[in-house]
Enzyme design. Structure first.
Site, PDB file in Angstrom:
ATOM      1  N   HIS A  38      -5.840  34.025  51.187  1.00 33.28           N
ATOM      2  CA  HIS A  38      -5.502  35.436  50.950  1.00 33.28           C
ATOM      3  C   HIS A  38      -3.997  35.668  51.132  1.00 33.28           C
ATOM      4  O   HIS A  38      -3.354  36.317  50.305  1.00 33.28           O
ATOM      5  CB  HIS A  38      -6.293  36.333  51.906  1.00 33.28           C
ATOM      6  CG  HIS A  38      -5.776  37.739  51.983  1.00 33.28           C
ATOM      7  ND1 HIS A  38      -6.072  38.697  51.040  1.00 33.28           N
ATOM      8  CD2 HIS A  38      -4.944  38.337  52.871  1.00 33.28           C
ATOM      9  CE1 HIS A  38      -5.444  39.826  51.351  1.00 33.28           C
ATOM     10  NE2 HIS A  38      -4.748  39.637  52.459  1.00 33.28           N
ATOM     11  N   HIS A  40      -0.356  37.694  48.906  1.00 34.81           N
ATOM     12  CA  HIS A  40       0.840  38.400  49.375  1.00 34.81           C
ATOM     13  C   HIS A  40       2.164  37.746  48.982  1.00 34.81           C
ATOM     14  O   HIS A  40       3.123  38.437  48.663  1.00 34.81           O
ATOM     15  CB  HIS A  40       0.818  38.531  50.907  1.00 34.81           C
ATOM     16  CG  HIS A  40      -0.186  39.509  51.431  1.00 34.81           C
ATOM     17  ND1 HIS A  40      -0.038  40.873  51.258  1.00 34.81           N
ATOM     18  CD2 HIS A  40      -1.347  39.335  52.106  1.00 34.81           C
ATOM     19  CE1 HIS A  40      -1.074  41.494  51.815  1.00 34.81           C
ATOM     20  NE2 HIS A  40      -1.889  40.596  52.335  1.00 34.81           N
ATOM     21  N   GLU A  57      -2.519  46.127  50.002  1.00 35.25           N
ATOM     22  CA  GLU A  57      -3.798  45.408  49.887  1.00 35.25           C
ATOM     23  C   GLU A  57      -4.585  45.752  48.623  1.00 35.25           C
ATOM     24  O   GLU A  57      -5.183  44.873  48.014  1.00 35.25           O
ATOM     25  CB  GLU A  57      -4.673  45.660  51.129  1.00 35.25           C
ATOM     26  CG  GLU A  57      -4.116  45.103  52.429  1.00 35.25           C
ATOM     27  CD  GLU A  57      -4.063  43.570  52.499  1.00 35.25           C
ATOM     28  OE1 GLU A  57      -4.578  42.891  51.586  1.00 35.25           O
ATOM     29  OE2 GLU A  57      -3.468  43.057  53.468  1.00 35.25           O
ATOM     30  N   SER A 112      -6.788  38.312  45.629  1.00 36.76           N
ATOM     31  CA  SER A 112      -7.376  37.119  46.233  1.00 36.76           C
ATOM     32  C   SER A 112      -8.903  37.174  46.248  1.00 36.76           C
ATOM     33  O   SER A 112      -9.540  36.312  46.842  1.00 36.76           O
ATOM     34  CB  SER A 112      -6.833  36.931  47.660  1.00 36.76           C
ATOM     35  OG  SER A 112      -7.183  38.027  48.477  1.00 36.76           O
TER      36      SER A 112
HETATM   37  N1  HBI Z   1      -2.088  40.832  61.093  1.00 37.70           N
HETATM   38  N2  HBI Z   1      -1.912  38.641  60.353  1.00 37.70           N
HETATM   39  C1  HBI Z   1      -2.066  39.948  60.075  1.00 37.70           C
HETATM   40  N3  HBI Z   1      -2.187  40.356  58.786  1.00 37.70           N
HETATM   41  C2  HBI Z   1      -2.351  41.677  58.475  1.00 37.70           C
HETATM   42  O1  HBI Z   1      -2.457  42.034  57.296  1.00 37.70           O
HETATM   43  C3  HBI Z   1      -2.390  42.614  59.519  1.00 37.70           C
HETATM   44  C4  HBI Z   1      -2.251  42.148  60.841  1.00 37.70           C
HETATM   45  N4  HBI Z   1      -2.282  43.034  61.865  1.00 37.70           N
HETATM   46  C5  HBI Z   1      -2.422  44.433  61.639  1.00 37.70           C
HETATM   47  C6  HBI Z   1      -2.619  44.820  60.233  1.00 37.70           C
HETATM   48  N5  HBI Z   1      -2.565  43.950  59.278  1.00 37.70           N
HETATM   49  C7  HBI Z   1      -2.954  46.234  59.879  1.00 37.70           C
HETATM   50  O2  HBI Z   1      -3.135  47.023  61.011  1.00 37.70           O
HETATM   51  C8  HBI Z   1      -1.981  46.938  58.930  1.00 37.70           C
HETATM   52  O3  HBI Z   1      -2.410  48.250  58.801  1.00 37.70           O
HETATM   53  C9  HBI Z   1      -0.582  46.964  59.390  1.00 37.70           C
HETATM   54 FE    FE Z   2      -3.629  41.082  53.412  1.00 28.08          FE
END
Ligand code: HBI
Ligand code: FE
Length: 288
Positions: free
Chosen positions: A138, A143, A184, A203
């Site tokens: 993913h 991304h 997303e 993804s």
């Molecule tokens: N951590 N590794 C990872 N990937 C994410 O997309 C991610 C996260 N922590 C928090 C988060 N996304 C969400 O809370 C978003 O809303 C920022």
């Molecule tokens: Fe993501």
């Protein structure tokens, strides 16, 4: 990790965190131990990649398609160092290896410094079609290609800075919705019709066609306040997608200080994920 430090998802389900958080550094980064990937993992990666690459032409946005097949993904699970050589040169971003979902403040700090956290582990065979958490497929497939686009890259950094600020304003929930409905699950209007830029769609084998062509979900022109007030579901296909004009719009509309906006929506009921308002500009599904 303590409970207060655990990442919050503002959607429908909660479950334990996956990934090995034991040996990480204070900023939650780890080394990618490439020898840990076994041949079945590499094979699964290649099948995930091949399947998704059959689906994205004509459906993903041009900025994504320009880059996705130049990163060596067809050979197997990417090495962080190799992707970084190209990414740093393109936009000054880099990917850092992490055990999985991060607490919001850690995640925002990485983004604010143009570091995108990529999960090191790959989903298991029984999760081939669907997984709730981000895995290495993913993150790299969905991304990373867009981080090569200068405007999108700047939006992501601005988002991270906004996140750092939102924490003190108790507005994380609003920013989480913005991330969800853009990074997303975002759609973009192009001269050729609607295209996908959201990593959660790109993804996913089944959501790619659902997002563009199913008659079920609503496709609504992007409006910042509307997005921040709209709840989302994390464990089903989305019921609503928001459509931007281009990445420039995303960057411009999210550039101003959100403080007054947060204050305004704090007193308002959020909309359920399937709401359509009379003033919502609606887009028709795309013929598949
Ligand atoms: N951590 N590794 C990872 N990937 C994410 O997309 C991610 C996260 N922590 C928090 C988060 N996304 C969400 O809370 C978003 O809303 C920022
Ligand atoms: Fe993501």
């Amino acid at each position: 990790m303590t409970t207060s430090d655990a990442p919050v998802t503002y959607g429908a389900s909660t479950h334990g965190l996956r990934g090995d958080y034991a040996g990480m550094r204070p900023d939650y980064t780890v080394e990618q131990d490439y020898s840990k990937y076994r041949e079945p993992d590499q094979d699964r990666w290649r099948r995930l990649y091949a399947r998704q690459m059959r689906l994205v032409p004509g459906r993903a946005c041009p900025e994504f398609l320009r880059v996705v097949d130049t990163l060596g993904y067809e050979a197997g699970i990417p090495r962080f160092g190799e992707v970084n050589e190209r990414l740093r040169r393109a936009t000054g971003w880099e990917v850092v290896a992490v055990p999985g979902l991060l607490p919001e403040h850690v995640f925002f700090t990485h983004l604010a410094h143009r570091r995108f956290p990529v999960t090191v582990w790959l989903r298991e065979e029984h999760e081939f079609d669907y997984i709730v958490e981000p895995d290495v497929f993913h993150d790299f497939f969905g991304h990373v290609p867009l981080l090569f686009d200068p405007v999108f890259a700047d939006y992501m950094q601005a988002y991270g800075r906004g996140g750092q600020k939102a924490e003190g304003l108790h507005a994380l929930e609003y920013l989480a919705r913005l991330y969800w409905y853009t990074v997303e699950f975002g759609l973009v209007r192009t001269d050729g019709g609607l295209r996908i830029y959201g990593a959660g769609i790109l993804s996913s084998p089944s959501e790619v066609t659902h997002a563009l062509s199913s008659p079920l979900p609503h496709r609504i022109g992007f409006d910042l306040k509307r997005v921040m007030r709209t709840r989302y579901k994390i464990d089903t296909f989305q019921q609503t997608y928001f459509v931007i004009e281009d990445f420039g719009q995303l960057f411009r509309e999210t550039a101003p200080d959100f403080t007054p906006l947060y204050a305004e929506i704090a007193g308002q009921e959020p909309y359920p994920a399937d709401t359509v308002l009379p003033q919502d500009p609606l887009y028709l599904p795309v013929e598949d």
